[in-house]
Structure formats: structure tokens, C-alpha cells
Scaffold this active site. Structure first.
Site, short mmCIF file in Angstrom:
data_model
loop_
_atom_site.label_atom_id
_atom_site.label_comp_id
_atom_site.label_asym_id
_atom_site.label_seq_id
_atom_site.Cartn_x
_atom_site.Cartn_y
_atom_site.Cartn_z
N HIS A 1 -9.26 0.49 -0.70
CA HIS A 1 -9.48 1.92 0.23
C HIS A 1 -10.53 1.47 0.90
O HIS A 1 -11.71 2.25 0.38
CB HIS A 1 -8.88 2.96 0.07
CG HIS A 1 -7.24 3.87 0.07
ND1 HIS A 1 -7.22 3.02 -1.05
CD2 HIS A 1 -6.68 4.09 0.56
CE1 HIS A 1 -5.57 3.45 -1.23
NE2 HIS A 1 -5.42 4.62 -0.42
N HIS B 1 0.82 -1.25 -0.17
CA HIS B 1 0.31 0.09 -0.04
C HIS B 1 0.70 1.22 0.09
O HIS B 1 1.17 1.88 0.81
CB HIS B 1 -0.24 -0.12 1.01
CG HIS B 1 -1.67 1.05 1.57
ND1 HIS B 1 -2.58 0.87 1.99
CD2 HIS B 1 -1.85 2.03 0.60
CE1 HIS B 1 -3.65 2.12 2.03
NE2 HIS B 1 -2.75 2.99 0.59
N HIS C 1 0.93 5.19 -2.18
CA HIS C 1 0.42 5.69 -3.81
C HIS C 1 1.99 6.35 -4.65
O HIS C 1 2.80 7.66 -3.90
CB HIS C 1 -0.47 6.87 -3.40
CG HIS C 1 -1.62 6.12 -2.74
ND1 HIS C 1 -2.24 5.01 -3.26
CD2 HIS C 1 -1.45 5.68 -1.56
CE1 HIS C 1 -3.87 5.55 -2.51
NE2 HIS C 1 -2.60 5.72 -1.29
N ASP D 1 2.00 4.39 2.60
CA ASP D 1 0.56 4.63 1.76
C ASP D 1 1.72 6.03 1.27
O ASP D 1 1.41 5.95 -0.45
CB ASP D 1 0.01 5.86 3.13
CG ASP D 1 -1.00 5.69 2.66
OD1 ASP D 1 -1.90 5.75 1.47
OD2 ASP D 1 -2.10 5.94 3.35
N ASP D 2 2.05 7.10 1.87
CA ASP D 2 2.39 7.94 1.13
C ASP D 2 3.73 9.29 1.64
O ASP D 2 3.69 9.82 2.49
CB ASP D 2 1.48 9.56 1.02
CG ASP D 2 0.13 8.84 0.42
OD1 ASP D 2 -0.09 9.33 -1.30
OD2 ASP D 2 -0.44 8.60 1.08
N GLU E 1 -10.93 3.55 6.72
CA GLU E 1 -9.45 4.85 6.76
C GLU E 1 -10.50 5.10 7.62
O GLU E 1 -10.02 5.34 9.18
CB GLU E 1 -9.09 5.12 5.38
CG GLU E 1 -8.16 6.35 5.79
CD GLU E 1 -7.39 7.07 4.97
OE1 GLU E 1 -8.32 7.00 3.49
OE2 GLU E 1 -6.16 7.33 4.98
N1 ADE Z 1 -4.66 8.59 -2.00
C1 ADE Z 1 -3.18 9.22 -1.76
N2 ADE Z 1 -3.15 8.25 -0.53
C2 ADE Z 1 -4.54 7.56 -0.11
C3 ADE Z 1 -4.54 7.85 1.37
N3 ADE Z 1 -4.22 7.44 2.57
N4 ADE Z 1 -6.06 7.51 1.34
C4 ADE Z 1 -7.32 8.15 0.61
N5 ADE Z 1 -6.65 8.31 -1.18
C5 ADE Z 1 -5.17 8.32 -1.07
ZN ZN Z 2 -3.36 4.66 0.92
#
Ligand code: ADE
Ligand code: ZN
Length: 326
Positions: free
Chosen positions: A196, A16, A18, A277-278, A199
Site C-alpha cells: 500500500h 486488492h 483484505h 479493499d474492505d 492512499e
Molecule cells: N487494511 C485494510 N484496509 C486497509 C487500507 N485501505 N489501507 C491500509 N491498510 C488496510
Molecule cells: Zn487495502
């Protein structure tokens, strides 16, 4: 001291992340300059100071703005390559990377520019870094079903360059059911399916990701802990949850890491995994997610091995390769 060393050294899969969320401020500025794109921040430091998020949407606004510097195939390659080098350094041996084509095609960047740049980096990663890398195309759930179908249509000429589809962006108000027909079509086409859910959104969204979209994994899914029947379902069907602790912390899903429910998910027998994630926005790649979460929650050596095994079990590598890891 031995536990952090184990966490860093153990081979792991990342399920996971992006790829647009791996764009570091320095690379945003370099690409802005290379492409002549104006950005509303005077310096790398000023941009980094803007990374003070209160919820998912406050992050997404700045994440989509950051991606606006990506124009050419080489930009997508350079972004993915920088991430893949960081992944290799963290002993990630398999990564399944999300990309958001609609963020780019909406700005006039052709689908082939996006997919070819990212895929070329993935193809170079195995021979040059020892990392097996694959792509998952995500639909933006704040956009319409029709736009998702158009995106799928544009991507099908490149269908051999991504292994699955996902669903991301603003969760609350955009339940999985909105994309029931898109996912049904993707299932017929033979793609892996993830979404997703849970969350910020309720357990009901996790149920519909499973029962309506028929996903194989749930991205985040941490809100599932509020619903005992859902927890039972996830455990019984061995549905992996791709948990992202530092993301949850930075987006205020949990007030602090010590209160994160990763340990509770593992104790309930779920196939929970740790992911970044990011990473450029949330202050950590894979090993920082592992070491900070373990330090804050008191998870132990056995749970470290469990998380590594879960990451391979949850991955889309073939069954024979999987048996080598789990
Ligand atoms: N796009 C990038 N990161 C995300 C996240 N944590 N939740 C939803 N969309 C995303
Ligand atoms: Zn994500």
C-alpha cells in the site's frame, strides 16, 4: 442500462481486498456467539452504524476490533468462503486476497490456524465456484521491522500457501523504507511483492515502494497523480495501481466519487484497476465499485474493457493464462 450490465457480466480479477475486511456484521455476531467472544455493540445495526469513517485510522480501529471474533480454523474458512461466493456472483474469476496474520497471532491464534483455514477456502474455490484464489500475506506497517521478520519466520513453514507479501495498515509515519530489509528477504525467497502506498501518504512513499521495496504493484497509489514524474514512471514500467474507489470515498480520500481520479489515471496510460479493499465496511463488493464509479464519473464502455484487461495484466497468474484474458 447496457453499461452497468457489462460491468457486472465481464470477467474480472480482484487484486486488492483484505479478507478480514469482508467480515460482514452478521458474521461478526455469529462468530462472536460461536466463540464466546464479547463485542462492544448490542446489535448488527448498532455495529453497522459505527461504520462512519473520517480517515484510514478511524476505519482501522474498528476493522481490527471486528477481526477479534476469529479464533478457529473454521472461522477463517467461513469468512473466506463467504467472500469467495460474493466474488463468484460478481464474475470475479481470479482473486488475490490479502490477510493480516499479525492481527491474529497477537491474540494467540496460531499462524497455521489462519493460513490453513484461508488456504482451504481458496483451494475449494476453483472446483466449487470457478474462482482462482490466492493469498498475499501483509505485514502491519504500524508494527516494527522485528515483528515483521518474526511473522515471516512463522509463516515460512506454510510458504506454499501464499504467493506474495504486502504492506498495509496506518500509512502516514510508516514509510516503505521501514521494511526495506524484510522485503529484500522476501524477494530472495521468491515471493511476489506489493505494498500500500499513496492512499493517504505522499508520492514519496510510492517512489520508495518502487525503488526501495521493489514492488510489482502499488496498492491504491491514487496520490501519485500529484507527481508528474511518478506518473511517467508508473506508465513506462506498467506498474499496476490497485485502486479502490468506494474505499477512497468512505475514508474521505476524495470528497465524492465524481471527483475520483480513476479516469485521469487511465487517461495517463496507467495500468489502473478497480478493487473492493474492505467490502463489508465500505458498502460494496466488486460490481458495486464498478457500477457506482462509472455512474459518478462517466467512464465509458471502452474504459470498462480496459479495466478488466488491466486486472488480468496486473494479476500474478502465469503468462500463458494471462494471454487468454488480455
Ligand atoms: N487494511 C485494510 N484496509 C486497509 C487500507 N485501505 N489501507 C491500509 N491498510 C488496510
Ligand atoms: Zn487495502
Amino acid at each position: 442500462e447496457r453499461l452497468p450490465e457489462l460491468l457486472r457480466a465481464m470477467p474480472k480479477a480482484e487484486l486488492h481486498m483484505h479478507i478480514e475486511g469482508s467480515l460482514e456484521p452478521e458474521l461478526i455476531f455469529a462468530l462472536a456467539q460461536r466463540n464466546g467472544v464479547a463485542i462492544p455493540y448490542a446489535s448488527v445495526e448498532e455495529l453497522r452504524r459505527a461504520y462512519a469513517f473520517t480517515n484510514l485510522q478511524s476505519f482501522l480501529d474498528i476493522y481490527y476490533a471486528g477481526a477479534s471474533v476469529l479464533l478457529k480454523e473454521q472461522d477463517f474458512y467461513d469468512m473466506a468462503w463467504a467472500y469467495l461466493e460474493r466474488a463468484a456472483a460478481d464474475n470475479v474469476v481470479r482473486t488475490e486476497m490479502f490477510f493480516d496474520p499479525q492481527t491474529h497471532t497477537a491474540r494467540g491464534v496460531p499462524m497455521e490456524t489462519v493460513v490453513n483455514g484461508l488456504h482451504r477456502a481458496c483451494a475449494d474455490a476453483q472446483p466449487k465456484l470457478g474462482v482462482s484464489a490466492a493469498l498475499i500475506l501483509c505485514f502491519l506497517r504500524h508494527l516494527s521491522e522485528e515483528e515483521a521478520f518474526e511473522t515471516l519466520e512463522q509463516a515460512l513453514p506454510f510458504r506454499d500457501k501464499f504467493i506474495g507479501v504486502g504492506l498495509d495498515s496506518s500509512e502516514v509515519g510508516h514509510p516503505p523504507e521501514k521494511f526495506a530489509r524484510v522485503f529484500a528477504r522476501c524477494r530472495e525467497l521468491g515471493f511476489h511483492l506489493v505494498a500500500h502506498a499513496g492512499e493517504e501518504g505522499p508520492p514519496a512513499y510510492v517512489w520508495s515502494a518502487l525503488d526501495v521495496l521493489k514492488v510489482e504493484r502499488v496498492d491504491h497509489g491514487v496520490q501519485s497523480a500529484k507527481d508528474p514524474a511518478l506518473m511517467k514512471r508508473l506508465a513506462q514500467d506498467r506498474i499496476p495501481l490497485t485502486v479502490c474507489p468506494l474505499s477512497n470515498l468512505k475514508l474521505c480520500v476524495f470528497p465524492d466519487l465524481a471527483q475520483h481520479n480513476l479516469g485521469a489515471l487511465l487517461d495517463a496510460g496507467l495500468v489502473a484497476t478497480v478493487n473492493s479493499d474492505d467490502p463489508a465496511y465500505f458498502g460494496g463488493y466488486m460490481n458495486q465499485n464498478f457500477t457506482q464509479t462509472f455512474a459518478a464519473t462517466g467512464l465509458d464502455v471502452q474504459q470498462a474493457w480496459q479495466l478488466a484487461a488491466n486486472s488480468f495484466e496486473g494479476s500474478f497468474i502465469d503468462a500463458a493464462a494471462k494471454r487468454a484474458y488480455v
